[in-house]
Design a protein around this motif. Structure first.
Motif, mmCIF file in Angstrom:
data_model
loop_
_atom_site.group_PDB
_atom_site.id
_atom_site.type_symbol
_atom_site.label_atom_id
_atom_site.label_comp_id
_atom_site.label_asym_id
_atom_site.label_seq_id
_atom_site.Cartn_x
_atom_site.Cartn_y
_atom_site.Cartn_z
ATOM 1 N N THR A 420 0.860 -1.178 0.000
ATOM 2 C CA THR A 420 0.000 0.000 0.000
ATOM 3 C C THR A 420 0.897 1.229 0.000
ATOM 4 O OG1 THR A 420 -1.759 -1.125 1.207
ATOM 5 C CG2 THR A 420 -1.741 1.289 1.290
ATOM 6 N N VAL A 421 0.639 2.157 -0.887
ATOM 7 C CA VAL A 421 1.502 3.324 -1.034
ATOM 8 C C VAL A 421 0.861 4.526 -0.345
ATOM 9 C CG1 VAL A 421 2.649 4.893 -2.628
ATOM 10 C CG2 VAL A 421 2.427 2.463 -3.200
ATOM 11 N N THR A 422 1.490 4.961 0.734
ATOM 12 C CA THR A 422 1.132 6.210 1.383
ATOM 13 C C THR A 422 2.364 7.099 1.298
ATOM 14 O OG1 THR A 422 -0.354 5.082 2.925
ATOM 15 C CG2 THR A 422 0.348 7.318 3.505
ATOM 16 N N ALA A 423 2.281 8.136 0.513
ATOM 17 C CA ALA A 423 3.450 9.001 0.326
ATOM 18 C C ALA A 423 3.877 9.558 1.668
ATOM 19 C CB ALA A 423 3.108 10.118 -0.636
ATOM 20 N N SER A 424 5.090 9.263 2.056
ATOM 21 C CA SER A 424 5.574 9.640 3.381
ATOM 22 C C SER A 424 7.073 9.446 3.411
ATOM 23 C CB SER A 424 4.906 8.788 4.463
ATOM 24 O OG SER A 424 5.010 7.410 4.136
#
Length: 531
Positions: A420-424
């Protein structure tokens, strides 16, 4: 064969990212004295953070996480040296599902005590009939060795709390000890005899630890180490007071065959060569931290203090102040250098108190970075005059800077990107990519055809200063070696970065052979008194 297939996978996966459109936050990280507020609290200032697959022989199934604190330690900085803050909570966090929130946290809390049941070492002073037992002013009163710490007047212990989802447990040393002990700092060779004797003393405090639900044992060490970070610190922050391009035809060649007047590699350019740090190191079986994700983890370190601190007007050793209220995060670190060189001055303290999941608030600093523009202002005229060129702008022109976004905020698809890609902003490590042995590591990591290095995690021997300079100036717009073949990643084009293929450097070299090749990997600290 396996590694070649992995490099091919990297090439294909990154190329496939050409059509990916991902909203991102930013890249931030803290290091030595990187924000105004943290300079007032050096005991909770994170200096560097490392996450990598262990490359010690026989430890192939482990991942190592190292958080360093208390910057710029002069080894002779006595008599009280460098204790950690007993009111603080120092944490190492791991995200294994991609929501930019911790799934696993290791929380370290420290305590301080005096010998002699808290009274400290006392000496009988004065003649018979007028004698007093008087406490000594020093933290040790004699030699200390792996056989005896009886002369130690000051003791630091710590506990480690493991938070895994909703489960909270206290980790204990496998040897049956009731708490962990931090070795005394390397005050000098009259106390410890020599470097080998100090290392033997410190080695006692590498603990085997059992984690709930984890069959194999972990290892923990907390103690002083030689600062592994290498940087031309003073001249860099004096408006880059050197020509930041390799002056030799190859690093260390000594032939002045590179950029005219460019800086060349020398340990004399490392302003941290005589500094120590305080290390919190954990080595954990890979299977115990990856959860049900795709084998990629994101990680960062934080330090927190109670919200209120009231100074005791009648201070004592055990009660110099009173602390209370909710814990407040005051330090945060994952990728190196970004809070110094990317985040604007007004937001540096905000970053240190922020969470990775909230990094969207800093988006402009990465998509539209100012460092390339500053370097252009400082060096464009000199570059054109030296080379006889007419480059209009040294800074990359691809906006938004998706090359920086991918490297620091999302990871590369199929390589070090979580499911899952959560920009962080986190250090992202693919635990399925085998570690490269120390002797074979490239200090340039992925850009040096070594997929096991930065920005796929970070190892102590990765030259992140040179890598960061090159990436911010557009190196990923040009070909980089993938399985030995020059490959464009498709994130931007060479014409977007007119100097993106230039070997930018601060002239301070580092590689894995300059460090240890076993846990905790960092060198024995420097002695406060070397003679």
């Amino acid at each position: 064969m396996q590694r070649s297939m992995q490099y091919s996978t990297l090439c294909l996966a990154i190329t496939a990212a050409l059509s990916a459109s991902i909203f991102v936050g930013d890249a931030q990280a803290s290091s030595h004295r990187e924000a105004p507020a943290i300079t007032r609290m050096p005991t909770i200032d994170a200096t560097d953070f490392y996450v990598f697959n262990s490359y010690e022989s026989g430890r192939e199934g482990y991942v190592t996480l190292i958080a360093n604190y208390i910057p710029l330690q002069d080894a002779y900085g006595g008599p009280n040296y460098f204790a950690l803050d007993p009111a603080a909570v120092y944490s190492i966090h791991i995200d294994n599902n991609g929501d930019a929130m911790p799934n696993i946290s290791f929380n370290f809390r420290f305590s301080q005590s005096l010998a002699n049941e808290g009274n400290g070492v006392q000496l009988a002073i004065g003649p018979e009939g007028n004698q007093r037992m008087v406490g000594v002013p020093l933290k040790n009163v004699g030699g200390i060795s792996s056989d005896s710490s009886a002369a130690l007047n000051f003791i630091e212990n710590y506990s480690v709390e493991l938070v895994s989802g909703a489960n909270v447990s206290t980790l204990m040393p496998a040897d049956g000890a009731m708490q962990f002990t931090k070795p005394y700092d390397y005050v000098g060779n009259k106390t410890f005899t020599d470097q080998a004797a100090y290392q033997a003393y410190a080695d006692q405090y590498v603990y085997d630890v059992s984690m709930p639900g984890c069959e194999a044992a972990s290892r923990i060490f907390v103690g002083q180490r030689k600062d592994p970070f290498v940087v031309n610190l003073g001249e860099t922050f004096d408006l880059v007071n050197y020509v930041p391009v390799e002056g030799d035809s190859a690093p260390g060649a000594g032939d002045a065959g590179g950029f005219p007047g460019g800086i060349t590699q020398s340990s004399t350019n490392d302003d941290l060569v005589d500094k120590n740090v305080t290390t919190l190191a954990i080595e954990v079986p890979i299977s115990c931290v990856t959860g049900s994700g795709n084998g990629v983890i994101g990680a960062w370190t934080t330090a927190s203090l109670p919200q209120a601190r009231i100074l005791n007007p009648n201070a004592t050793f055990s009660r110099p102040d009173v602390n209370g209220g909710a814990l407040v995060q005051v330090s945060r670190l994952s990728n190196p250098l970004v809070n110094e060189l990317v985040i604007g001055l007004a937001d540096k303290d905000k970053f240190n108190s922020s969470k990775p999941a909230d990094d969207g608030q800093f988006a402009d600093y990465v998509t539209h970075p100012t460092l390339p523009a500053l370097l252009n202002i400082l060096f464009k005229d000199a570059v054109n005059a030296t080379l006889g060129t007419s480059i209009e702008d040294l800074a990359p022109s691809n906006f938004p800077r998706m090359d920086l976004v991918t490297a620091f905020l999302t990871g590369f698809p199929g390589v070090n990107q979580l499911a899952t890609v959560t920009a962080s902003e986190m250090l992202r490590l693919n635990t399925g990519i085998p570690a490269t042995p120390a002797a074979m590591q490239s200090p340039f990591g992925v850009a040096g055809d070594d997929l096991a290095g930065f920005p796929n995690g970070r190892r102590p021997g990765d030259d992140v200063v040179d890598i960061a300079l090159r990436v911010v100036m557009g190196a990923l717009c040009h070909d980089i070696p993938i399985a030995g073949e020059p490959t464009n990643l498709g994130l931007c084009a060479p014409e977007d970065a007119p100097v993106g293929n230039v070997p930018f450097t601060d002239g301070a070299p580092v590689n894995a052979t300059m460090l240890d090749s076993q846990f905790p990997y960092l060198l024995t600290p420097l002695a406060g008194s070397p003679n």
